[in-house]
Scaffold this motif. Sequence first.
Motif, PDB file in Angstrom:
ATOM      1  N   VAL A 141       7.046  17.593   4.155  1.00 41.77           N
ATOM      2  CA  VAL A 141       6.153  17.869   3.032  1.00 41.77           C
ATOM      3  C   VAL A 141       6.997  18.331   1.849  1.00 41.77           C
ATOM      4  O   VAL A 141       7.822  19.250   1.981  1.00 41.77           O
ATOM      5  CB  VAL A 141       5.110  18.945   3.376  1.00 41.77           C
ATOM      6  CG1 VAL A 141       4.300  19.321   2.139  1.00 41.77           C
ATOM      7  CG2 VAL A 141       4.175  18.451   4.480  1.00 41.77           C
ATOM      8  N   ASP A 142       6.812  17.687   0.718  1.00 46.96           N
ATOM      9  CA  ASP A 142       7.432  18.135  -0.531  1.00 46.96           C
ATOM     10  C   ASP A 142       6.534  19.223  -1.110  1.00 46.96           C
ATOM     11  O   ASP A 142       5.476  18.942  -1.680  1.00 46.96           O
ATOM     12  CB  ASP A 142       7.554  16.954  -1.496  1.00 46.96           C
ATOM     13  CG  ASP A 142       8.244  17.323  -2.798  1.00 46.96           C
ATOM     14  OD1 ASP A 142       8.437  18.525  -3.047  1.00 46.96           O
ATOM     15  OD2 ASP A 142       8.576  16.410  -3.569  1.00 46.96           O
ATOM     16  N   GLU A 143       6.932  20.487  -0.932  1.00 49.98           N
ATOM     17  CA  GLU A 143       6.076  21.591  -1.344  1.00 49.98           C
ATOM     18  C   GLU A 143       5.977  21.712  -2.860  1.00 49.98           C
ATOM     19  O   GLU A 143       5.036  22.323  -3.372  1.00 49.98           O
ATOM     20  CB  GLU A 143       6.597  22.897  -0.742  1.00 49.98           C
ATOM     21  CG  GLU A 143       6.505  22.927   0.777  1.00 49.98           C
ATOM     22  CD  GLU A 143       6.859  24.282   1.351  1.00 49.98           C
ATOM     23  OE1 GLU A 143       7.615  25.024   0.678  1.00 49.98           O
ATOM     24  OE2 GLU A 143       6.389  24.599   2.463  1.00 49.98           O
ATOM     25  N   LYS A 144       6.919  21.154  -3.577  1.00 48.42           N
ATOM     26  CA  LYS A 144       6.863  21.227  -5.034  1.00 48.42           C
ATOM     27  C   LYS A 144       5.787  20.294  -5.584  1.00 48.42           C
ATOM     28  O   LYS A 144       5.008  20.678  -6.457  1.00 48.42           O
ATOM     29  CB  LYS A 144       8.220  20.877  -5.627  1.00 48.42           C
ATOM     30  CG  LYS A 144       8.260  20.967  -7.148  1.00 48.42           C
ATOM     31  CD  LYS A 144       9.658  20.674  -7.680  1.00 48.42           C
ATOM     32  CE  LYS A 144       9.697  20.755  -9.208  1.00 48.42           C
ATOM     33  NZ  LYS A 144      11.049  20.447  -9.729  1.00 48.42           N
ATOM     34  N   LEU A 145       5.742  19.061  -5.065  1.00 45.28           N
ATOM     35  CA  LEU A 145       4.774  18.073  -5.543  1.00 45.28           C
ATOM     36  C   LEU A 145       3.568  17.939  -4.621  1.00 45.28           C
ATOM     37  O   LEU A 145       2.699  17.096  -4.855  1.00 45.28           O
ATOM     38  CB  LEU A 145       5.452  16.709  -5.701  1.00 45.28           C
ATOM     39  CG  LEU A 145       6.557  16.634  -6.756  1.00 45.28           C
ATOM     40  CD1 LEU A 145       7.134  15.239  -6.814  1.00 45.28           C
ATOM     41  CD2 LEU A 145       6.053  17.064  -8.117  1.00 45.28           C
ATOM     42  N   ARG A 146       3.532  18.725  -3.540  1.00 39.26           N
ATOM     43  CA  ARG A 146       2.385  18.750  -2.621  1.00 39.26           C
ATOM     44  C   ARG A 146       2.048  17.350  -2.098  1.00 39.26           C
ATOM     45  O   ARG A 146       0.934  16.857  -2.237  1.00 39.26           O
ATOM     46  CB  ARG A 146       1.151  19.354  -3.307  1.00 39.26           C
ATOM     47  CG  ARG A 146       1.361  20.776  -3.800  1.00 39.26           C
ATOM     48  CD  ARG A 146       0.194  21.222  -4.640  1.00 39.26           C
ATOM     49  NE  ARG A 146       0.377  22.598  -5.117  1.00 39.26           N
ATOM     50  CZ  ARG A 146      -0.087  23.678  -4.509  1.00 39.26           C
ATOM     51  NH1 ARG A 146      -0.770  23.554  -3.392  1.00 39.26           N
ATOM     52  NH2 ARG A 146       0.125  24.885  -4.992  1.00 39.26           N
ATOM     53  N   ARG A 147       3.012  16.725  -1.479  1.00 40.23           N
ATOM     54  CA  ARG A 147       2.788  15.390  -0.920  1.00 40.23           C
ATOM     55  C   ARG A 147       3.677  15.197   0.299  1.00 40.23           C
ATOM     56  O   ARG A 147       4.700  15.872   0.463  1.00 40.23           O
ATOM     57  CB  ARG A 147       3.088  14.307  -1.953  1.00 40.23           C
ATOM     58  CG  ARG A 147       4.549  14.249  -2.370  1.00 40.23           C
ATOM     59  CD  ARG A 147       4.790  13.166  -3.401  1.00 40.23           C
ATOM     60  NE  ARG A 147       6.186  13.109  -3.811  1.00 40.23           N
ATOM     61  CZ  ARG A 147       6.647  12.313  -4.771  1.00 40.23           C
ATOM     62  NH1 ARG A 147       5.814  11.525  -5.411  1.00 40.23           N
ATOM     63  NH2 ARG A 147       7.925  12.311  -5.080  1.00 40.23           N
ATOM     64  N   ALA A 148       3.287  14.258   1.161  1.00 40.43           N
ATOM     65  CA  ALA A 148       4.068  13.932   2.345  1.00 40.43           C
ATOM     66  C   ALA A 148       5.237  13.029   1.964  1.00 40.43           C
ATOM     67  O   ALA A 148       5.108  12.158   1.102  1.00 40.43           O
ATOM     68  CB  ALA A 148       3.189  13.251   3.381  1.00 40.43           C
ATOM     69  N   VAL A 149       6.359  13.243   2.611  1.00 37.89           N
ATOM     70  CA  VAL A 149       7.547  12.409   2.412  1.00 37.89           C
ATOM     71  C   VAL A 149       8.191  12.187   3.775  1.00 37.89           C
ATOM     72  O   VAL A 149       7.843  12.827   4.766  1.00 37.89           O
ATOM     73  CB  VAL A 149       8.566  13.055   1.443  1.00 37.89           C
ATOM     74  CG1 VAL A 149       8.015  13.146   0.039  1.00 37.89           C
ATOM     75  CG2 VAL A 149       8.995  14.432   1.941  1.00 37.89           C
ATOM     76  N   GLY A 150       9.151  11.282   3.832  1.00 38.57           N
ATOM     77  CA  GLY A 150       9.979  11.086   5.014  1.00 38.57           C
ATOM     78  C   GLY A 150      11.398  11.500   4.701  1.00 38.57           C
ATOM     79  O   GLY A 150      11.853  11.398   3.554  1.00 38.57           O
ATOM     80  N   VAL A 151      12.109  11.990   5.709  1.00 42.96           N
ATOM     81  CA  VAL A 151      13.478  12.480   5.496  1.00 42.96           C
ATOM     82  C   VAL A 151      14.363  12.000   6.638  1.00 42.96           C
ATOM     83  O   VAL A 151      14.005  12.144   7.818  1.00 42.96           O
ATOM     84  CB  VAL A 151      13.530  14.018   5.414  1.00 42.96           C
ATOM     85  CG1 VAL A 151      14.964  14.483   5.159  1.00 42.96           C
ATOM     86  CG2 VAL A 151      12.612  14.547   4.332  1.00 42.96           C
ATOM     87  N   HIS A 152      15.509  11.390   6.313  1.00 42.67           N
ATOM     88  CA  HIS A 152      16.570  11.113   7.273  1.00 42.67           C
ATOM     89  C   HIS A 152      17.637  12.193   7.094  1.00 42.67           C
ATOM     90  O   HIS A 152      18.069  12.466   5.962  1.00 42.67           O
ATOM     91  CB  HIS A 152      17.214   9.749   7.013  1.00 42.67           C
ATOM     92  CG  HIS A 152      16.255   8.598   7.088  1.00 42.67           C
ATOM     93  ND1 HIS A 152      15.447   8.375   8.164  1.00 42.67           N
ATOM     94  CD2 HIS A 152      15.985   7.603   6.200  1.00 42.67           C
ATOM     95  CE1 HIS A 152      14.720   7.291   7.957  1.00 42.67           C
ATOM     96  NE2 HIS A 152      15.013   6.801   6.762  1.00 42.67           N
TER      97      HIS A 152
END
Length: 575
Positions: free
Chosen positions: A93-104
């Motif tokens: 979760v990108d807490e700054k933009l309040r959206r789900a993301v994926g991370v490698h």
Amino acid sequence: MAERSTAAVDVADNSGDQPLTAKADQSTADGVAQNRERDTESAASEEARGSGGSGGLGRTTPPELHSGHKLARRYRLEECVTRLDGFSSWRAVDEKLRRAVGVHVLPADHARARSVLASARSAALLGDPRFVQVLDAVDENDLVYVVHEWLPDATELTTLLASGPLEPHDAYQMVTQVSQAMAAAHREGLSHLRLNPSAVLRATSGQWRIRGLAVNAALRGITSDAPHRTDTEAIGALLYASLTQRWPYEDDAYGLSGLPKDIGLIAPDQVRAGVHRGLAELAMRALANDGATASRHESPCTTPEELVKAIGEMPRIRPPEPVFAAPPEYQRTSYQQGTYGRPAPHPGVTQPIVPPPPPLQSRTGKALKWAVSALLIAALGLGSWQLADALLGQGGTPDDTNQTETTDGEDKGADAITPIKTLPIQGAQEYVASGVAQAAEDVDKTYDGDASTFWRTKYYKEGPTLAPYKPGVGIVYDLGSSQEISTASIGLRYEGDNTTVQLYATDSLSPSTGVDGMTKIGTAETSGTSLTVTASESVKTRYVLLWITAVPYAPADGYSSAGYKQAVTDVTFKG
């Protein structure tokens, strides 16, 4: 690195290094793997020794990460979906933009860390919306991590093929869009090398998107001496699988059965009856390798650019016509058949239906017709007499003439009132005051006359006012010419308190000023699924901004999670 728009999914799957023969993972459309096998170190080493892999990797220990861990005090790791060969992939979760993301994530001293970082940054510079976008690529605190979009409402080709082969039009759209996207990537020096059914997604809008450009291959150390040929053959395999629901090699992969052993590559129409011939030949041309293509086919396609050209030479495949169910036959009720009060028929005996007499053919009916005719004749005579009397009275005296002139003037003033009419919409464009767009590709669905289609906002965890995260969201409409607007009727998808809409007059589809510099037409608020904005003052403009500043709380549905959100189904302007 500049951040790009929302929602997409890209999860490193657990497949092998050979993109055309590897076993597929079981990741879902929202990127969460259903079968989260954690590969052992020996399996990882075996993969590294496969075709195209880079050998000689050091046994790098993966970083000790866990759910809740934050990267850059911003990206909160939620769930690990892949752990393989020293790297891991997470839903975050990108807490700054309040959206789900994926991370490698992988250690900075990993043998592939530099190539992963370089591949991610190159893919981010491409900026093609047909690919899942890389949002950030960072090297800090002994870690290298790549942040990418997450699409919760996209569906993998693997999932689509689980229920059967694609319709010819869907397969045509898939191979067309994927070929064009890969041709554009190759022109920029980028290749995929792991293009398989798990890497191809279909969004709810029907657009096909590709995830893992350059990055997925770099994570596994996959290289190729002929990247154009590798990606082209992969596209051919995707099309072959879409037409036949079979993987075009002997090994089973991606939830699909392989071809029978020891017979080699056979044409799709030999695997399944009713396959579109043009698409079948296209798949064979892309899969042509060491004489595998039958002699009746044209020359093989060895690059995505050649594949795009071959598709352009084909007759366009149109979508199937919609099928409408026939209405049920009209059934007369017993009351309509006039059986009320009649004795019930004996079992097995069909009750005869007596047809009713023609209307008004009885003696009473004929008398009624004559009476109505007489009344009409009398009414016409009376009206004619009154009209003649009025005309004769106007020509009587000079005083009457003056009075007639005054009356004519009043009548002309009454006729000069412009009737209210619906103003046609010639075009529209999403207006982004700050941040990213909401659904720029769907703005035309707000005036297509179909209430089931819509343009929607993202969902927000706090509300109902969009500020301070966004000053508002909206669409600019082009009315074709300068028009005076009296009202706007707006259809909404989600009901609930606080939906607030304003109308502004602006200077173009891409306004030169912010909302503060525009002329306000009117504002309205609703708790239902329809809203009417009435102009508070007379404004004449060609371009109208529909501006939403507050939205209701709505539950999760097939398009987004629960949160503060709204969608516009229909917009009509009148003036």
